[in-house]
Write an enzyme that holds these catalytic residues in place. Structure first.
Site, PDB file in Angstrom:
ATOM      1  N   CYS A  95       0.715  -1.296   0.180  1.00 51.10           N
ATOM      2  CA  CYS A  95      -0.027   0.062   0.043  1.00 51.10           C
ATOM      3  C   CYS A  95       1.027   1.324   0.157  1.00 51.10           C
ATOM      4  CB  CYS A  95      -1.172  -0.038   1.210  1.00 51.10           C
ATOM      5  SG  CYS A  95      -0.255  -0.260   2.719  1.00 51.10           S
ATOM      6  N   HIS A 149      -1.127   7.000   5.120  1.00 50.73           N
ATOM      7  CA  HIS A 149      -0.112   5.983   5.268  1.00 50.73           C
ATOM      8  C   HIS A 149       1.044   6.149   4.517  1.00 50.73           C
ATOM      9  CE1 HIS A 149       0.479   1.243   6.062  1.00 50.73           C
ATOM     10  NE2 HIS A 149       1.152   1.947   6.829  1.00 50.73           N
TER      11      HIS A 149
END
Length: 512
Positions: A95, A149
């Site tokens: 990710c 993130h």
């Protein structure tokens, strides 16, 4: 003569830009279409990225999933029919690398975020130039919502890298909840000492709000009940943003906008909103969450239509990587080999839907190679800001404007490069994938196998897969296709040579 990506020549338009196919007729048609849209006033499109977490290539009905895999996705399927459905859209293997590559147009080996930062670890966006920053410099309103993130350090936070406003959390779903759930962490939940130990770890445990250049403001601590509401609350925030932008239409305050909407779902562990709990035919939390995400897409698109902004908005829907199979059955579906964390197709080939009514023809599907990094130069071109692409660093994304806008457009990308953290893994061109290294996915090594579980293996002579005949990458074809070998190795050599003038960055690489 039909365009053949294997033998067609590319053009390197500058030393710091990845070579691309330049087809004069296709380029001319796309340029004329874009000029007509802009008109004398120089109109520019809004941009909406809807970025899912750990959703698989086969989860949506338009990719053969949906009803067939226990979670109907009517809104996504309907939207896909209004634009271009990509069957060879690629992320990075996990990710954070994908998100940073999407935002910078650069491979992880160049921006340096080679794996996800966890539990308060810093990111690496400081020193990078983001799409949000360049669009902001060009006059766009920029809004980030949901999962970030890309690092908790101040320099990597969204409000310091180009976004006017951020409403979401800095890390990843499981980090907020796994240690609170007695099913997964009984040794922490039932121990006051260990619970306090986690609570005292230096990572942000809340979802937050920030405005450009400002400090983070806590909205609420992310407990399990709060987590189940986040995607719904974030969707409401994005809907309010769309309405605010619509209220400016026809006024001196009207400006194009960029909305980067990242969902919490469907990253493990999934705790669906109560409105969707048990609603899927599969009666499983992951599938319930897919239905919730489909509902959010429907709400966002409906608001664009209701406010008269859809025809002026480029919408891109995708996922940051393939299924996280170490957490099965709380995991996505892909028909391809292996999973998140790997450079097998199951790790990096993801859904990709691009819609811009009136500009991108409806009912299109293409297997042309498309990297999420390509959105960086493409969006800047559509925004009339291509001259802002930095020239002091290598840009791995290629301008795909003519592919998108020409009704019969073919991909402008020749090669897809696969990197397994710091190891070069494979190259794809056309239907061929030449692999020199991979992560193992042998169940003799680990029972709950996925892309993060294997070991890195280098092949003595390389492997060659025909992804049309063998999409599961089970039969190496190299010994019968040696005539292609020089072409593949030349492509790899030219790619690796770019790291001489533009050295790699490794601010966050290994897990230790």
């Amino acid at each position: 003569m039909a365009h053949d990506p294997v033998v067609a020549e590319t053009v390197r338009e500058a030393d710091h830009l990845e070579p691309r196919f330049v087809l004069p007729d296709q380029e001319a048609r796309a340029a004329a279409k874009l000029d007509a849209y802009r008109g004398p006033g120089g109109k520019r499109p809004n941009v909406l990225f809807i970025y899912f977490d750990d959703v698989g290539w086969g989860d949506f009905g338009c990719y053969g999933g949906g009803v067939a895999v226990g979670a109907p996705t009517p809104n996504i399927d309907r939207l896909a029919r209004r634009g271009l459905l990509l069957t060879s859209c690629y992320s990075e293997p996990s990710c954070t690398p994908s998100r940073a590559s999407l935002m910078t147009g650069r491979l992880p080996m160049r921006h340096g975020l080679l794996r996800p930062p966890m539990y308060g670890q810093r990111g690496g966006l400081d020193g990078e130039i983001t799409l949000a920053q360049l669009l902001s410099d060009a006059g766009y309103v920029t809004q980030a919502v949901g999962k970030w993130h890309m690092g908790e350090n101040v320099e990597s936070q969204p409000q310091h890298v180009g976004f006017d406003d951020f409403y979401g959390f800095l890390s990843v779903s499981d980090m907020y909840t796994e240690w609170r759930d007695p099913y997964f962490f009984p040794e922490i939940v039932y121990s006051e000492e260990r619970t306090r130990w986690v609570e005292n770890l230096p990572f942000n445990k809340c979802f937050v709000h920030a405005t450009r250049g400002g400090e983070l403001e806590t909205v609420e601590e992310v407990t399990i009940p709060v987590l189940s509401q986040l995607d719904d609350r974030w969707a409401t925030y994005s809907l309010e943003f769309i309405r605010r932008m619509a209220a400016r239409l026809g006024t001196p305050q009207q400006r194009p906008w960029f909305l980067y909407h990242c969902t919490r779902g469907a990253h493990f562990d999934n705790y669906p909103h109560e409105r969707f709990l048990g609603r899927s035919p599969a009666k499983h939390p992951y599938k319930d969450t897919i239905m919730e995400l489909d509902d959010i897409v429907g709400r966002l698109v409906a608001e664009l239509e209701a406010t008269g902004q859809l025809d002026d908005t480029l919408v891109f829907i995708s996922s940051d990587n393939g299924p996280e199979m170490e957490t099965w059955p709380d995991a996505a579906y892909s028909p391809f080999r292996c999973a998140k964390g790997s450079t097998w197709e199951g790790g990096q080939r993801v859904p990709g839907i691009i819609v811009w009514p009136g500009m991108i023809d409806a009912d299109r599907a293409s297997d042309g190679i498309f990297s999420q990094m390509d959105l960086f130069p493409t969006v800047l071109r559509l925004a009339g800001a291509e001259d802002r692409i930095p020239s002091d660093r290598y840009i791995d994304g290629v301008d795909q404007t003519s592919f998108l806008l020409d009704p019969d457009g073919v991909s402008n990308r020749k090669y897809l490069y696969y990197w397994l953290v710091t190891v070069f893994s494979a190259l794809r061109v056309g239907e061929w994938k030449f692999m020199v290294a991979s992560t193992s996915d042998d169940d003799r090594d680990a029972l709950n196998l996925g892309g993060f579980t294997g070991v890195t293996q280098r092949y003595t002579h390389g492997r060659l897969y025909n992804l049309y005949l063998d999409p599961k990458e089970s039969r190496s074809y190299l010994i019968r296709k040696l005539a292609y070998l020089e072409s593949f190795t030349a492509g790899i050599r030219d790619h690796l040579m770019t790291f001489g003038a533009y050295p790699p960055k490794h601010p966050i690489a290994s897990m230790i």
